[in-house]
Design a protein around this motif. Structure first.
Motif, mmCIF file in Angstrom:
data_model
loop_
_atom_site.group_PDB
_atom_site.id
_atom_site.type_symbol
_atom_site.label_atom_id
_atom_site.label_comp_id
_atom_site.label_asym_id
_atom_site.label_seq_id
_atom_site.Cartn_x
_atom_site.Cartn_y
_atom_site.Cartn_z
ATOM 1 N N MET A 148 0.860 -1.184 0.000
ATOM 2 C CA MET A 148 0.000 0.000 0.000
ATOM 3 C C MET A 148 0.898 1.236 0.000
ATOM 4 N N ASP A 149 0.649 2.147 -0.921
ATOM 5 C CA ASP A 149 1.413 3.396 -0.930
ATOM 6 C C ASP A 149 0.897 4.311 0.171
ATOM 7 N N ALA A 150 1.837 4.874 0.921
ATOM 8 C CA ALA A 150 1.465 5.787 2.010
ATOM 9 C C ALA A 150 2.456 6.950 2.017
ATOM 10 N N PRO A 151 2.375 7.813 0.975
ATOM 11 C CA PRO A 151 3.337 8.917 0.913
ATOM 12 C C PRO A 151 3.127 9.914 2.051
ATOM 13 N N PHE A 152 4.221 10.544 2.457
ATOM 14 C CA PHE A 152 4.131 11.672 3.395
ATOM 15 C C PHE A 152 3.722 12.904 2.605
ATOM 16 N N HIS A 153 2.719 13.621 3.084
ATOM 17 C CA HIS A 153 2.361 14.910 2.482
ATOM 18 C C HIS A 153 2.638 15.984 3.520
ATOM 19 N N LEU A 154 3.685 16.726 3.321
ATOM 20 C CA LEU A 154 4.047 17.767 4.276
ATOM 21 C C LEU A 154 4.291 19.057 3.504
ATOM 22 N N ALA A 155 4.346 20.164 4.224
ATOM 23 C CA ALA A 155 4.531 21.443 3.518
ATOM 24 C C ALA A 155 5.955 21.555 2.976
ATOM 25 N N ARG A 156 6.923 21.233 3.815
ATOM 26 C CA ARG A 156 8.320 21.471 3.427
ATOM 27 C C ARG A 156 9.212 20.296 3.820
ATOM 28 N N THR A 157 10.360 20.182 3.120
ATOM 29 C CA THR A 157 11.373 19.175 3.475
ATOM 30 C C THR A 157 11.684 19.257 4.976
ATOM 31 N N GLY A 158 11.740 20.500 5.488
ATOM 32 C CA GLY A 158 12.102 20.705 6.898
ATOM 33 C C GLY A 158 11.130 20.019 7.848
ATOM 34 N N ASP A 159 9.874 19.877 7.437
ATOM 35 C CA ASP A 159 8.895 19.208 8.326
ATOM 36 C C ASP A 159 9.248 17.729 8.468
#
Ligand SMILES: C[S@@+](CC[C@H](N)C(=O)[O-])C[C@H]1O[C@@H](n2cnc3c(N)ncnc32)[C@H](O)[C@@H]1O
Length: 282
Positions: A214-225
């Protein structure tokens, strides 16, 4: 729990040190794993009134979902090798008003729980850290009632998890350590090789074994998060870098951040991540 092996002592120290970070980033972890966790709970056949085992429960995010699923007439036993992280699981359950969660400190390969006790079990992102996952599967199976199911979540192979591959390779390089076999026991992607974990389930005595990715990508605002999350909570990476002086640790984290910035785009920072869900019946 007494007489920990050297490997168990080291794993305990790694996760005691990362416990607060794993707890602090609970909202990110929940968003990342919400959908696969629901799928895993469904695969385990968890229903109201059941007595359920949560192995390597960590700070207890998925224990809350289990407590909700079994309801007030059911019960959840959240186990983990790290007493530090289990304290967060206990307080999260209390804060959420779940009186049906208890914690039990245990190595997953020697749970110290009675045989044929549980109606179902899950293990979310824990089994791959065991030096001998087959021993873990056998002991979990021992605690299950006949017909009960175990569902597990581990990371798929490194080619499906490029962020993990960058983290591991870069940490090892900065620590002057040789590259590691990504499928060697105990590593982040150790159970990701297609078919391997299903074979271990069968060897441990489970039947009707099935696996799905199952694909579970991280969705965050910035690399720093993402960097804040892994710097605080990624126990295995932190432990590789821990022996380095502060300036060399910083150089490693900066190198990782530079590489992971490749996933920054118009929709924010989207880090690919693929999970392997496996289920078997006792
Ligand atoms: C990545 S965290 C996952 C925690 C939690 N299940 C979650 O998904 O939020 C891995 C957890 O596995 C636990 N762990 C590692 N080795 C273990 C072992 N041999 N027995 C039990 N728990 C172990 C760690 O202490 C840590 O809490």
């Amino acid at each position: 729990m007494t007489d920990l092996s050297p490997a168990a002592t080291s794993e305990t120290a790694i996760w005691d040190a990362a416990a607060e970070g794993w707890h602090r980033h609970a909202p990110i972890i929940r968003r990342w794993l919400e959908r696969p966790t629901r799928a895993m709970i469904d695969m385990a056949g968890i229903a109201p009134g059941q007595t359920v085992l949560d192995v390597a429960a960590g700070a207890g995010d998925q224990s809350l979902d289990l407590a909700q699923a079994v309801g007030p007439t059911g019960h959840v036993t959240a186990t983990d090798i790290s007493p530090g992280i289990l304290r967060f699981a206990a307080s999260a359950a209390r804060a959420a008003g779940h009186a049906n969660v208890t914690t039990h400190r245990a190595d997953a390969a020697a749970l110290g729980l009675p045989a044929q006790t549980f109606d179902a079990a899950i293990c979310r992102l824990g089994l791959m850290f065991l030096p001998d996952p087959l021993a873990g599967l056998r002991d979990i199976r021992r605690t299950l009632k006949p017909g009960a199911r175990l569902a597990t979540m581990v990371f798929a192979p490194p080619d499906r998890n490029p962020c993990l591959a960058v983290l591991m390779a870069t940490a090892l390089k900065h620590a002057n350590l040789p590259p590691q076999d990504p499928f060697a026991p105990g590593g982040l992607t150790s159970l990701g090789r297609p078919g391997h974990l299903a074979d271990l389930f069968a060897k441990a005595g489970f039947h009707t074994v099935a696996a799905t990715t199952m694909d579970a990508p991280f969705h965050l605002a910035r690399t720093g998060d993402y960097m804040a999350f892994v710097r605080d909570a990624a126990g295995p990476i932190r432990s590789i870098l821990a022996a380095l002086p502060a300036d060399r640790q910083q150089a490693a984290w900066d190198d990782i951040a530079r590489q992971l910035a490749a996933f920054q785009g118009d929709a924010g920072w989207v880090g690919p991540n693929t999970l392997l869900l496996t289920v078997g019946t006792c």
